[in-house]
Design an enzyme around this catalytic site. Structure first.
Site, short mmCIF file in Angstrom:
data_model
loop_
_atom_site.label_atom_id
_atom_site.label_comp_id
_atom_site.label_asym_id
_atom_site.label_seq_id
_atom_site.Cartn_x
_atom_site.Cartn_y
_atom_site.Cartn_z
N LYS A 1 61.70 130.17 -20.02
CA LYS A 1 62.37 129.47 -18.92
C LYS A 1 61.69 129.69 -17.58
CE LYS A 1 65.57 127.54 -21.42
NZ LYS A 1 65.50 126.07 -21.69
N SER B 1 66.98 124.49 -17.74
CA SER B 1 66.52 125.87 -17.61
C SER B 1 67.72 126.78 -17.83
CB SER B 1 65.87 126.07 -16.24
OG SER B 1 65.41 127.39 -16.08
N TYR C 1 63.01 134.66 -24.25
CA TYR C 1 63.72 133.50 -23.71
C TYR C 1 63.43 133.35 -22.21
CZ TYR C 1 67.62 130.49 -22.32
OH TYR C 1 68.38 129.47 -21.79
#
Length: 272
Positions: A152, A134, A148
């Site tokens: 995550k 992560s 992004y």
């Protein structure tokens, strides 16, 4: 006792560092790459213990096949590392549908498909360790990398649920949450949206983030990842790097303060 690893994105960055660390101590590694030429050095130096696998993690059937080949080769699957991924830079308004889908397909769905492929094997063994790569961006968020963060944060939620579902089978789950490192994450590997001029000031301010001034050394994570996979009771979450803890403390203190401040409204919304 040696372990058998399955590592996606083993050609560079953390995946390459961890593959080398595992091989150098005598472990077996099945390492995936889009281009097998990028892992030929590992094949040459560890011909009996490194299995190269060409893979695009967004292909679910290919993920299942790659995990199967690794298990057939080594007979066991101890550690699965979902490392393959990239960063996409763009303000939320700038993101195209294709860009967001590509970010999620690799960073989130790729990890999900590989995890699903590995779980039946690990359940049958009664052991295993899923390592999800992560980011501090999986629990906090900053301008310019919204897509992004979305990938995550999704991986974080999925993995926390997973950890509760599989604990009874002897399977551990760990989310590695690195801060800034001197990999090519923000360089050649990154994707970028077409820029809207109105966000120039926001972009300039975001470029001043402290993590850019003191990035971690990827090679320093080798001993750290080995400690994690060798732990009898590994953590669900662990930061890699100096900066993430401070970021998390500031972020969560701010959240708690806001939640407490608005608790009367929250209770009102509950009803009597």
């Amino acid at each position: 006792m040696s372990k058998t690893w399955f590592i996606t994105g083993a050609s560079k960055g953390f995946g390459r560092e961890w593959a080398e660390a595992a091989l150098e101590r005598g472990d077996n590694v099945a390492g995936t790459a889009r281009n097998l030429d990028d892992v030929q050095e590992l094949v040459d130096s560890h011909p009996d213990t490194f299995l190269p696998l060409q893979l695009d993690v967004t292909d679910r059937s290919a993920d299942i096949d790659a995990v199967r080949k690794a298990h057939e080769k080594f007979g066991v699957l101890d550690v699965v590392v979902n490392n393959a991924g990239f960063g996409h830079f763009g303000m939320v308004e700038e993101l195209t549908e294709d860009e967001v889908r590509a970010q999620l397909e690799t960073n989130f769905f790729g990890a999900l498909w590989v995890t699903q492929a590995a779980l039946p094997i690990m359940r049958e063994q009664g052991s295993g360790h899923i390592i999800q790569v992560s980011s501090i961006g999986g629990i906090s968020a900053f301008p310019t990398v919204g897509a992004y963060h979305a990938s995550k944060w999704a991986l974080e939620g999925l993995s926390q649920s997973l950890s509760q579902e599989v604990a009874g089978f002897g399977i551990h789950v760990t989310l590695i949450e690195p801060g800034g490192y001197s990999t090519d994450w923000s360089g050649p590997s990154a994707k970028r949206s077409d820029e809207i001029d109105a966000y120039s000031a926001v972009r300039e301010e975001a470029a001043k983030r402290p993590s850019a001034n003191d990035p971690g050394k990827p090679e320093a994570t080798r001993s750290a990842i080995l400690k994690v996979v060798d732990a009898e009771n590994p953590p669900l979450r662990i930061f890699f790097g100096k900066a993430p803890l401070g970021i998390a403390e500031r972020d969560y203190e701010s959240r708690l303060q806001t939640w407490r401040e608005w608790q009367p409204v929250s209770e009102e919304a509950h009803g009597s």
